[in-house]
Design an enzyme around this catalytic site. Sequence first.
Site, PDB file in Angstrom:
ATOM      1  N   GLU A 112      -6.438   6.299  14.504  1.00  0.00           N
ATOM      2  CA  GLU A 112      -5.777   7.508  14.026  1.00  0.00           C
ATOM      3  C   GLU A 112      -6.639   8.345  13.107  1.00  0.00           C
ATOM      4  OE1 GLU A 112      -2.115   6.044  12.380  1.00  0.00           O
ATOM      5  OE2 GLU A 112      -1.047   6.694  14.172  1.00  0.00           O
ATOM      6  N   ARG A 147       4.315 -18.264  11.144  1.00  0.00           N
ATOM      7  CA  ARG A 147       4.456 -19.500  11.897  1.00  0.00           C
ATOM      8  C   ARG A 147       3.624 -20.618  11.277  1.00  0.00           C
ATOM      9  NH1 ARG A 147       3.966 -19.013  18.241  1.00  0.00           N
ATOM     10  NH2 ARG A 147       6.039 -18.128  18.028  1.00  0.00           N
ATOM     11  N   GLU A 177      10.028   7.754 -25.215  1.00  0.00           N
ATOM     12  CA  GLU A 177      10.970   8.736 -25.744  1.00  0.00           C
ATOM     13  C   GLU A 177      10.287   9.870 -26.486  1.00  0.00           C
ATOM     14  OE1 GLU A 177      13.755   6.670 -28.159  1.00  0.00           O
ATOM     15  OE2 GLU A 177      15.222   6.520 -26.559  1.00  0.00           O
TER      16      GLU A 177
END
Lengths: 109, 588
Positions: free
Chosen positions: B76, B223, B316
Amino acid sequence: MKTQTAKRPAAPPRRPPAKLWQLRLYVAGQSLRSRTALANLKAICESHLPGQYSILVIDLLKQPQLAKGDQILAVPTVVRQLPKPVRILIGTLSNTDCALVGLDLRAAG
Amino acid sequence: MTKKRPIIPPAPRSALLPKCPTGIQGLDEITGGGLPRSRPTLVCGGAGCGKTLLAAEFLVRGAVQFHEPGVLMAFEETAGELNANVASLGFDLAGLVRRKKILVDYVHIEPGEIQESGDYDLEGLFVRINHAIDSIGAKRVVLDTLEALFSGLRNEAILRAELRRLFRWLKAKGVTAVITAERGREQLTRHGLEEYVSDCVILLDHRVNDQIATRHMRVVKYRGAMHGTNEFPFLIGENGLSVLPITSLALNHQVSNERIATGIPRLDAMLGGRGFFRGSSILLTGTPGTGKTIISANFAHAAARRGERVLFFSFEESPNQIIRNLHSIGLHLEPLVKRGLLRFHSARPSLYGLEMHLATMFKEIAEFQPHVVIVDPITSLMDAGTDSECKGMITRLIDYLKGGQVTTLFTSLTQGGHVLAQSEAAMSSLMDSWILLQDFQGNGERNRVLYVLKARGMAHSNQVREFLISDRGIDVVDAYIGTSGVLTGSARAAQESLEKAAVLASQQEAAQLEREVERKHAALERQIAAMRSDYETEAAELRRIADQVGTRTIVLGTDRAASGRLRQADIKAPTSPQVSPRNRKLPA
């Protein structure tokens, strides 16, 4: 195949006669599929482009590095180098209709 | 009848499925050592989940860390695009390609460009892969994304047969392969590639919860091996992928007996006299305005004054705001910042997802190597994820910090009213010490109190203390505990002045008694002096009389003799000796 040969007279005036078709056939070993493809390609060229084509057969098992250049994935693959633009056709060319479309030999029709 | 049951011998280590370590943080942990060696692994997921990056990191780390060269067949992206993409993760793909550690082969497929006629196979692709593997002796192969073939080639029957052959061939070739594929609607991959790759399937997912995107990874199938089956959050940071396997973390930190002061002497005293343990995690909970930031800044200040590095994560306030505000209570942080002992990192919690926050924090911590980390407040981050995600993140953070013996102080904002929110109760189990700040309302005022809720491994005070914030800093004072409860603020002050008055009164009384005693003593002294002078006077008088009496006796004797001579009478000589009155002793 017979029906296609009937169109042969119409073809030459469309193309400049001096033009040479350069075709490359990529195969992997001398398998039955490779031989069939080469035979089919030759037959098509003989019937449509007599005397104005050249076929270069490249065996990827012997020259694997060449697969990259023409972005070969499937074999057999026919690459039309000339005339431009480059066209790619894969398969044994057993289906002549598709092969002619792929090589742009039927466009005149 | 006791038949000896045959014992099944445990499989020798070499007989277990050999694994190929990926080197990707966390992935090897959840797969128990890596991907199955010499077998293909399928990585599937939707667009933008990091499939290509995972595959590329697998190759790069293989080449760099494990000396296993790799081939990347890119369907791609071109080599140039790939170089740029992975360079953003700090990988020098181009350099590895130059040194022949990695080979990138871009397989271009233009949909619709290829005409088909008759039978064919994909031997061309096989030849290319084979050639690439052999030219650098590759042990790892990545096919990204193989499904691009489906867009270029129309004969699906041939394609499927060839894919099946490709995976068998890769296995026979002995390379560890990673094949990426797009996530399908009803199956794992769009074209059902999982049918062919059956050894290991990893699913990546990128989903949005409450407008915050988080990536997750799950090992769907592996597996012949144990693997973590949970869904693990992972993130793509500046150093590649990192999976956060919370459930696989072990509890085996080094512990320290060293204690560090909190910066508030009275608070140290409440914590067994010597403050927190180094490397412990501390939770500071309080309702709004109870002084969480101030206490944490005090702690930071004290640590930095000792020469320790402190990293302050603020969610804050901006660093400048914190510095300015603490200036008002006499804490001067800017010199410590300038000396490089204190560093602030401020970010809005909603800036990015929880994982990204965590990654940023990890990066900062790794860079700064702090002794003390402060997170103010951790509750802000909870908005960026679900409770369980947040707990996972905090676990991960605490784990990381404890591993490095970093003392961590988290502040936590509780909503007014309910003191212990559910999330905090859950979080508290991760904490070693928990200090609670609360405000007491009454008598038209609000006062702050503080107490130690828990402190693992140390004797700590069970007392509620009031703490005062003044322009000289924090002062922890005893709160009065009376019949009506804890007295704070002006009630405490009133109680204090009452006691002061009582003390003053008794002091005055004592002084008065003292004076009385002195007065009596003086009176006594005066009396004694008067009596002595009376006596002196009397004694002198008596002596004078005694003298007079003596003189008279001599005079009488002399007179008698004289008159006898006058009368010519014979005079008997006096028999008693003459004693001088001066020599007579008086009784004392």
